[in-house]
Design a protein around this motif. Structure first.
Motif, mmCIF file in Angstrom:
data_model
loop_
_atom_site.group_PDB
_atom_site.id
_atom_site.type_symbol
_atom_site.label_atom_id
_atom_site.label_comp_id
_atom_site.label_asym_id
_atom_site.label_seq_id
_atom_site.Cartn_x
_atom_site.Cartn_y
_atom_site.Cartn_z
ATOM 1 N N LYS A 90 -1.536 6.652 -5.311
ATOM 2 C CA LYS A 90 -1.493 6.252 -6.797
ATOM 3 C C LYS A 90 -0.351 4.967 -6.795
ATOM 4 C CE LYS A 90 -3.843 7.802 -9.832
ATOM 5 N NZ LYS A 90 -5.252 7.044 -10.264
ATOM 6 N N GLY A 91 -0.803 3.636 -6.903
ATOM 7 C CA GLY A 91 0.165 2.605 -7.131
ATOM 8 C C GLY A 91 0.615 2.490 -8.551
ATOM 9 N N LYS A 92 1.926 1.814 -8.771
ATOM 10 C CA LYS A 92 2.231 1.374 -10.056
ATOM 11 C C LYS A 92 2.185 -0.175 -10.144
ATOM 12 C CE LYS A 92 6.017 1.963 -13.162
ATOM 13 N NZ LYS A 92 6.661 0.570 -13.223
ATOM 14 N N VAL A 93 1.384 -0.724 -10.821
ATOM 15 C CA VAL A 93 1.223 -2.187 -11.046
ATOM 16 C C VAL A 93 1.010 -2.538 -12.420
ATOM 17 C CG1 VAL A 93 0.376 -2.802 -8.613
ATOM 18 C CG2 VAL A 93 -1.230 -2.116 -10.632
ATOM 19 N N ARG A 94 1.549 -3.605 -12.799
ATOM 20 C CA ARG A 94 1.562 -3.929 -14.590
ATOM 21 C C ARG A 94 0.187 -4.553 -14.593
ATOM 22 N NH1 ARG A 94 7.334 -5.931 -15.214
ATOM 23 N NH2 ARG A 94 7.129 -5.359 -17.561
ATOM 24 N N ARG A 95 -0.938 -5.006 -13.839
ATOM 25 C CA ARG A 95 -1.824 -5.796 -14.144
ATOM 26 C C ARG A 95 -3.239 -5.008 -13.755
ATOM 27 N NH1 ARG A 95 -0.707 -12.035 -13.499
ATOM 28 N NH2 ARG A 95 1.560 -11.925 -14.022
ATOM 29 N N SER A 96 -4.110 -5.402 -14.274
ATOM 30 C CA SER A 96 -5.544 -4.655 -13.930
ATOM 31 C C SER A 96 -6.189 -5.311 -12.523
ATOM 32 C CB SER A 96 -6.398 -4.500 -14.865
ATOM 33 O OG SER A 96 -6.793 -5.935 -15.318
ATOM 34 N N ARG A 97 -5.791 -6.539 -12.504
ATOM 35 C CA ARG A 97 -6.212 -7.487 -11.455
ATOM 36 C C ARG A 97 -5.117 -7.898 -10.573
ATOM 37 N NH1 ARG A 97 -11.599 -9.487 -14.726
ATOM 38 N NH2 ARG A 97 -12.606 -7.764 -14.452
ATOM 39 N N ILE A 98 -5.082 -7.570 -9.463
ATOM 40 C CA ILE A 98 -3.668 -8.221 -8.807
ATOM 41 C C ILE A 98 -4.097 -9.086 -7.550
ATOM 42 C CG2 ILE A 98 -2.166 -6.121 -9.186
ATOM 43 C CD1 ILE A 98 -3.006 -4.883 -6.690
ATOM 44 N N TYR A 99 -4.368 -10.318 -8.096
ATOM 45 C CA TYR A 99 -4.743 -11.243 -7.248
ATOM 46 C C TYR A 99 -3.566 -11.865 -6.295
ATOM 47 C CZ TYR A 99 -9.219 -11.233 -9.582
ATOM 48 O OH TYR A 99 -10.369 -10.944 -10.252
ATOM 49 N N TYR A 100 -2.444 -11.611 -6.951
ATOM 50 C CA TYR A 100 -1.128 -12.131 -6.328
ATOM 51 C C TYR A 100 -0.982 -11.363 -5.101
ATOM 52 C CZ TYR A 100 1.058 -7.980 -8.260
ATOM 53 O OH TYR A 100 1.373 -6.692 -8.572
ATOM 54 N N PHE A 101 -1.379 -10.311 -5.017
ATOM 55 C CA PHE A 101 -1.248 -9.472 -3.571
ATOM 56 C C PHE A 101 -1.800 -10.240 -2.401
ATOM 57 C CE2 PHE A 101 -2.110 -5.413 -1.232
ATOM 58 C CZ PHE A 101 -1.154 -5.124 -1.148
ATOM 59 N N ARG A 102 -2.720 -11.054 -2.809
ATOM 60 C CA ARG A 102 -3.078 -12.009 -1.555
ATOM 61 C C ARG A 102 -2.247 -12.760 -0.878
ATOM 62 N NH1 ARG A 102 -8.470 -13.524 -4.924
ATOM 63 N NH2 ARG A 102 -9.657 -11.746 -4.571
ATOM 64 N N GLY A 103 -1.217 -13.240 -1.484
ATOM 65 C CA GLY A 103 -0.373 -14.172 -1.137
ATOM 66 C C GLY A 103 1.064 -13.540 -0.528
ATOM 67 N N LEU A 104 1.029 -12.154 -0.974
ATOM 68 C CA LEU A 104 2.479 -11.593 -0.136
ATOM 69 C C LEU A 104 2.305 -10.834 1.142
ATOM 70 C CD1 LEU A 104 2.894 -9.257 -3.348
ATOM 71 C CD2 LEU A 104 3.684 -11.303 -2.889
ATOM 72 N N THR A 105 3.233 -10.922 2.003
ATOM 73 C CA THR A 105 3.131 -10.480 3.168
ATOM 74 C C THR A 105 4.453 -9.811 3.458
ATOM 75 O OG1 THR A 105 4.391 -12.450 4.017
ATOM 76 C CG2 THR A 105 1.970 -12.446 4.461
ATOM 77 N N GLY A 106 4.466 -8.729 4.489
ATOM 78 C CA GLY A 106 5.480 -7.967 4.822
ATOM 79 C C GLY A 106 5.904 -6.810 3.865
ATOM 80 N N LYS A 107 7.249 -6.833 3.897
ATOM 81 C CA LYS A 107 8.128 -5.809 2.860
ATOM 82 C C LYS A 107 7.397 -6.192 1.160
ATOM 83 C CE LYS A 107 11.806 -3.875 5.486
ATOM 84 N NZ LYS A 107 13.108 -3.760 5.687
ATOM 85 N N LYS A 108 7.136 -7.605 1.036
ATOM 86 C CA LYS A 108 6.991 -7.737 -0.440
ATOM 87 C C LYS A 108 5.459 -7.383 -0.901
ATOM 88 C CE LYS A 108 9.594 -11.809 -0.497
ATOM 89 N NZ LYS A 108 9.999 -13.340 -0.540
ATOM 90 N N ALA A 109 4.559 -7.062 0.223
ATOM 91 C CA ALA A 109 3.184 -6.368 -0.110
ATOM 92 C C ALA A 109 3.314 -5.186 -0.323
ATOM 93 C CB ALA A 109 2.580 -6.783 1.007
ATOM 94 N N ARG A 110 4.274 -4.486 -0.700
ATOM 95 C CA ARG A 110 4.495 -2.975 -0.779
ATOM 96 C C ARG A 110 4.261 -2.725 -2.450
ATOM 97 N NH1 ARG A 110 10.029 -0.875 1.851
ATOM 98 N NH2 ARG A 110 9.560 -1.497 3.999
ATOM 99 N N ILE A 111 3.723 -1.450 -2.599
ATOM 100 C CA ILE A 111 3.328 -1.239 -4.134
ATOM 101 C C ILE A 111 3.950 -0.062 -4.128
ATOM 102 C CG2 ILE A 111 1.586 -0.771 -5.558
ATOM 103 C CD1 ILE A 111 -0.143 -2.676 -4.524
ATOM 104 N N LYS A 112 4.746 0.168 -5.256
ATOM 105 C CA LYS A 112 5.445 1.377 -5.440
ATOM 106 C C LYS A 112 4.527 2.704 -5.744
ATOM 107 C CE LYS A 112 10.165 0.938 -7.096
ATOM 108 N NZ LYS A 112 10.968 1.024 -8.234
ATOM 109 N N GLU A 113 4.689 3.709 -5.250
ATOM 110 C CA GLU A 113 3.946 4.776 -5.383
ATOM 111 C C GLU A 113 4.349 5.727 -6.556
ATOM 112 O OE1 GLU A 113 2.605 8.930 -2.871
ATOM 113 O OE2 GLU A 113 3.670 7.357 -2.033
ATOM 114 N N VAL A 114 3.464 6.086 -7.257
ATOM 115 C CA VAL A 114 3.449 6.840 -8.479
ATOM 116 C C VAL A 114 3.307 8.344 -7.981
ATOM 117 C CG1 VAL A 114 2.775 7.709 -10.753
ATOM 118 C CG2 VAL A 114 2.619 5.528 -10.010
ATOM 119 N N ARG A 115 4.384 9.097 -8.050
ATOM 120 C CA ARG A 115 4.385 10.532 -7.705
ATOM 121 C C ARG A 115 4.000 11.463 -9.020
ATOM 122 N NH1 ARG A 115 6.386 11.925 -2.289
ATOM 123 N NH2 ARG A 115 6.222 9.740 -1.055
ATOM 124 N N LYS A 116 3.441 12.609 -8.660
ATOM 125 C CA LYS A 116 2.961 13.242 -9.551
ATOM 126 C C LYS A 116 3.946 14.639 -10.056
ATOM 127 C CE LYS A 116 -1.727 12.508 -8.989
ATOM 128 N NZ LYS A 116 -2.625 12.503 -8.059
#
Length: 116
Positions: A90-116
């Motif tokens: 489960k990822g923690k993002v602030r938008r419902s459509r993350i088109y900016y993710f297409r331009g990210l590479t390497g470590k910047k392309a990580r999404i924080k994980e939501v732990r339960k």
């Protein structure tokens, strides 16, 4: 007119039960492929970029990296060939459509994980 469309969708479109997921989640989608007479199951694992539509016309887009090339695939939620969906993270993002993710590479392309 809209009520007629909703009635037909609710009555005749077969609903499959899938887990709830949203943009930023890493999921694996298992779907059936027909090659001639044979059928086999293939999977596509990646990050959900968006969910769009509602009811019978709902779709979701998944993006994965295949080597250095980004591959995106759009799946309709009620596609007959769709077998199952597994949520890997489960990822923690602030938008419902993350088109900016297409331009990210390497470590910047990580999404924080939501732990339960």
């Amino acid at each position: 007119m809209e009520s007629l469309i909703q009635f037909v969708e609710s009555e005749f479109v077969a609903k499959k039960e899938f887990p709830k997921f949203s943009a930023g989640d890493t999921i694996t989608v298992y779907y059936e492929i027909k090659e001639g007479e044979k059928t086999r199951t293939q999977f596509f694992k990646g990050v959900v970029i968006q969910r769009r539509g509602s009811g019978a016309t709902e779709t979701f887009t998944i993006r994965k990296m295949s080597g250095t090339v980004g591959v995106e695939r759009i799946f309709p939620i009620n596609m007959p060939a769709l077998q199952k969906i597994e949520i890997n993270k489960k990822g923690k993002v602030r938008r419902s459509r993350i088109y900016y993710f297409r331009g990210l590479t390497g470590k910047k392309a990580r999404i924080k994980e939501v732990r339960k």
